[in-house]
Design a protein around this motif. Structure first.
Motif, PDB file in Angstrom:
ATOM      1  N   ASN A  55       0.819  -1.214   0.000  1.00  0.00           N
ATOM      2  CA  ASN A  55       0.000   0.000   0.000  1.00  0.00           C
ATOM      3  C   ASN A  55       0.852   1.263   0.000  1.00  0.00           C
ATOM      4  N   ALA A  56       1.971   1.250   0.706  1.00  0.00           N
ATOM      5  CA  ALA A  56       2.861   2.416   0.747  1.00  0.00           C
ATOM      6  C   ALA A  56       3.484   2.673  -0.626  1.00  0.00           C
ATOM      7  N   ILE A  57       3.953   1.614  -1.275  1.00  0.00           N
ATOM      8  CA  ILE A  57       4.555   1.759  -2.606  1.00  0.00           C
ATOM      9  C   ILE A  57       3.507   2.241  -3.596  1.00  0.00           C
ATOM     10  N   LYS A  58       2.318   1.651  -3.543  1.00  0.00           N
ATOM     11  CA  LYS A  58       1.245   2.025  -4.466  1.00  0.00           C
ATOM     12  C   LYS A  58       0.844   3.484  -4.256  1.00  0.00           C
ATOM     13  N   LYS A  73      10.737   1.730 -14.878  1.00  0.00           N
ATOM     14  CA  LYS A  73      10.531   0.283 -14.816  1.00  0.00           C
ATOM     15  C   LYS A  73      10.830  -0.290 -13.441  1.00  0.00           C
ATOM     16  N   SER A  74      11.868   0.208 -12.796  1.00  0.00           N
ATOM     17  CA  SER A  74      12.244  -0.348 -11.496  1.00  0.00           C
ATOM     18  C   SER A  74      11.168  -0.067 -10.440  1.00  0.00           C
ATOM     19  N   GLU A  75      10.529   1.090 -10.534  1.00  0.00           N
ATOM     20  CA  GLU A  75       9.466   1.410  -9.583  1.00  0.00           C
ATOM     21  C   GLU A  75       8.230   0.549  -9.826  1.00  0.00           C
ATOM     22  N   ASP A  81       6.539  -6.674  -7.373  1.00  0.00           N
ATOM     23  CA  ASP A  81       7.178  -7.557  -6.398  1.00  0.00           C
ATOM     24  C   ASP A  81       6.464  -7.482  -5.050  1.00  0.00           C
ATOM     25  N   ALA A  82       6.112  -6.272  -4.638  1.00  0.00           N
ATOM     26  CA  ALA A  82       5.406  -6.094  -3.371  1.00  0.00           C
ATOM     27  C   ALA A  82       4.029  -6.755  -3.429  1.00  0.00           C
ATOM     28  N   ASP A  83       3.376  -6.673  -4.583  1.00  0.00           N
ATOM     29  CA  ASP A  83       2.069  -7.303  -4.752  1.00  0.00           C
ATOM     30  C   ASP A  83       2.202  -8.825  -4.670  1.00  0.00           C
ATOM     31  N   ALA A  84       3.211  -9.368  -5.315  1.00  0.00           N
ATOM     32  CA  ALA A  84       3.433 -10.824  -5.261  1.00  0.00           C
ATOM     33  C   ALA A  84       3.719 -11.277  -3.829  1.00  0.00           C
TER      34      ALA A  84
END
Length: 99
Positions: A55-58, A73-75, A81-84
């Protein structure tokens, strides 16, 4: 820009499958051991942490896009990755919790 819709749909489907009721039930009179509760507590904490990280990254990416920014792309990969990880830890927590 890479679409986030398909990975989100796939992740949602995995969560639904992971949270489906287990096919077997615990035997009558079954008591949960302390070790089992500890594993469950640890798994739930990991799932909560992964959910918070996602949630923080999103939120950060959404804010950046709203400010007319363009994530690289890295973001976007970090979000995937966080979702997985979020889906995986939710599934593990469900298995640890049991029926």
């Amino acid at each position: 820009m890479m679409s986030l819709r398909l990975p989100s749909i796939a992740a949602g489907a995995l969560v639904v499958l992971a949270l489906s009721p287990m096919a077997h039930a615990a035997p009558a009179g079954h008591t949960t051991s302390i070790a089992t509760r500890d594993v469950c507590t640890t798994a739930m904490a990991a799932a909560d942490s992964a959910e918070n990280d996602y949630n923080a990254i999103k939120k950060d990416l959404e804010r950046r896009i709203a400010d007319d920014g363009h994530p690289d792309k890295s973001e976007l990969q970090a979000l995937q990755d966080a979702d997985a990880k979020r889906v995986m830890t939710a599934s593990q927590a469900q298995r640890a919790r049991g029926p």
